[in-house]
Write an enzyme that holds these catalytic residues in place. Structure first.
Site, PDB file in Angstrom:
ATOM      1  N   ARG A 162       0.914  -1.090   0.005  1.00  0.00           N
ATOM      2  CA  ARG A 162      -0.080  -0.267  -0.040  1.00  0.00           C
ATOM      3  C   ARG A 162       0.962   1.335   0.012  1.00  0.00           C
ATOM      4  O   ARG A 162       0.654   2.043   0.709  1.00  0.00           O
ATOM      5  CB  ARG A 162      -0.859  -0.075   1.201  1.00  0.00           C
ATOM      6  N   SER A 236     -10.871   0.433   3.843  1.00  0.00           N
ATOM      7  CA  SER A 236      -9.943  -0.126   4.968  1.00  0.00           C
ATOM      8  C   SER A 236      -9.242   1.351   5.393  1.00  0.00           C
ATOM      9  O   SER A 236      -8.708   1.752   4.569  1.00  0.00           O
ATOM     10  CB  SER A 236      -9.030  -1.133   4.377  1.00  0.00           C
ATOM     11  N   GLU A 332      -4.292   3.895   6.518  1.00  0.00           N
ATOM     12  CA  GLU A 332      -4.231   3.781   5.069  1.00  0.00           C
ATOM     13  C   GLU A 332      -4.624   5.030   4.421  1.00  0.00           C
ATOM     14  O   GLU A 332      -4.306   5.244   3.306  1.00  0.00           O
ATOM     15  CB  GLU A 332      -4.960   2.503   4.589  1.00  0.00           C
TER      16      GLU A 332
END
Length: 336
Positions: A162, A236, A332
């Site tokens: 990520r 998320s 995130e």
């Protein structure tokens, strides 16, 4: 040209936060972007995509420029691959469906990920055993202060979990213009991750194909994750943390049911959602800010939560996971 001032952003972020931008505009071509940058040369600039990975905790005191560069173009092909160039403003899921219609394989596991194509390399999006860097070929990006177009290879992007160079060294320095993908003519299926095999059986799929894999992923995601059109969220909120094997072994002694995935480089990825759930947050709600009832990784806005209220909830969650597991979670979502 119309200049939008004190512009409401609620419809432009999937958290549905009622923040405002000092200025707001959009661009569909690189020339238009250059023109807008001259107009707002005295202000901070933020390039906005689909607004699906962002949390506004306050009004933005600068110019937000929405990337609306479109186009899907088959550039060339060889015996095994097609090379497809896509405008950064294209919707990611619609692009996945376009590839499936053309029998271009490689991103079917990334179905139903919200947001636009331009954000995909920044975030190195991933799901169900596939990551963006598995199919990435190159991208074009415009340097906001140099006013030049640069081409980046996979090596240049420094992809991680990520993560990419655009989230670190080059954060807020570039606007992604297009991304070129290397997709397969003959699929290699990734169905061992999560419940994909089980879902395919439930669907009665006899002959495996990329459309079936995509539909299985859509079914699974739809059952677990809230639709931003119904409950505002940004997917998320936290990354799954990576820890050393020794740390994992110590945690397993204390928490025998801990969920983890061994990584090729020798470390272990822990399931952040499981840890958050163990701390009692799943389904928690305070005012209109909450932790989703089916997936603890997802923070939600049930109506009129402010960005600060959601951020403060995330801070409490981070602290509780650190206290219980001695593991530091990382957000995130991009915090503004």
């Amino acid at each position: 040209m119309q200049i939008h001032e004190n512009f409401p952003l609620k419809a432009y972020n999937t958290f549905s936060i009622d923040a405002k931008a000092k200025f707001f505009n959009s661009f569909s071509f690189v020339d238009e972007l250059e023109e807008k940058l001259k107009i707002y040369s005295d202000d901070p600039i933020f390039i906005l995509g689909g607004g699906s990975n962002i949390l506004f905790t306050k009004d933005y005191d600068g110019a937000i420029l929405k990337n609306e560069i479109k186009g899907i173009e088959l550039q060339h092909e060889d015996a095994d691959h097609v090379y497809v160039k896509v405008g950064a403003g294209e919707n990611w899921h619609q692009f996945v469906l376009h590839c499936i219609d053309h029998n271009w394989a490689g991103i079917e596991n990334l179905s139903l990920i919200p947001g636009n194509v331009g954000a995909s390399p920044i975030q190195n999006i991933g799901a169900y055993g596939v990551e963006l860097d598995d199919v990435f070929w190159s991208l074009e990006a415009f340097h906001l202060s140099e006013r030049k177009v640069h081409t980046f290879t996979a090596t240049d992007c420094e992809f991680g979990y990520r993560d990419s160079v655009f989230k670190n060294r080059y954060k807020n320095e570039f606007a992604i213009l297009s991304v070129t993908f290397q997709l397969k003519k003959k699929p290699i299926y990734h169905i061992g991750y999560g419940a994909i095999t089980e879902e395919l059986e439930k669907m009665g799929v006899k002959d495996l194909n990329i459309k079936a894999v995509s539909q299985a992923v859509i079914n699974i995601r739809s059952s677990k994750l809230p639709d931003p059109q119904k409950i505002a969220n940004a997917g998320s909120f936290f990354k799954n943390p990576e820890v050393a094997t020794e740390k994992y072994e110590a945690l397993k002694l204390q928490f025998p049911n801990i969920i983890a995935y061994p990584l090729a480089k020798g470390s272990v990825k822990l399931a952040a959602g499981w840890m958050i759930e163990q701390c009692g947050w799943k389904g928690y709600r305070k005012g209109d800010a909450g932790c989703h009832a089916k997936q603890a990784l997802v923070l939600v806005n049930y109506g009129n939560a402010t960005g600060k209220e959601i951020y403060d909830l995330s801070e409490e969650i981070l602290q509780s996971v650190k206290n219980k597991f001695d593991v530091v979670l990382e957000r995130e979502v991009n915090i503004i």
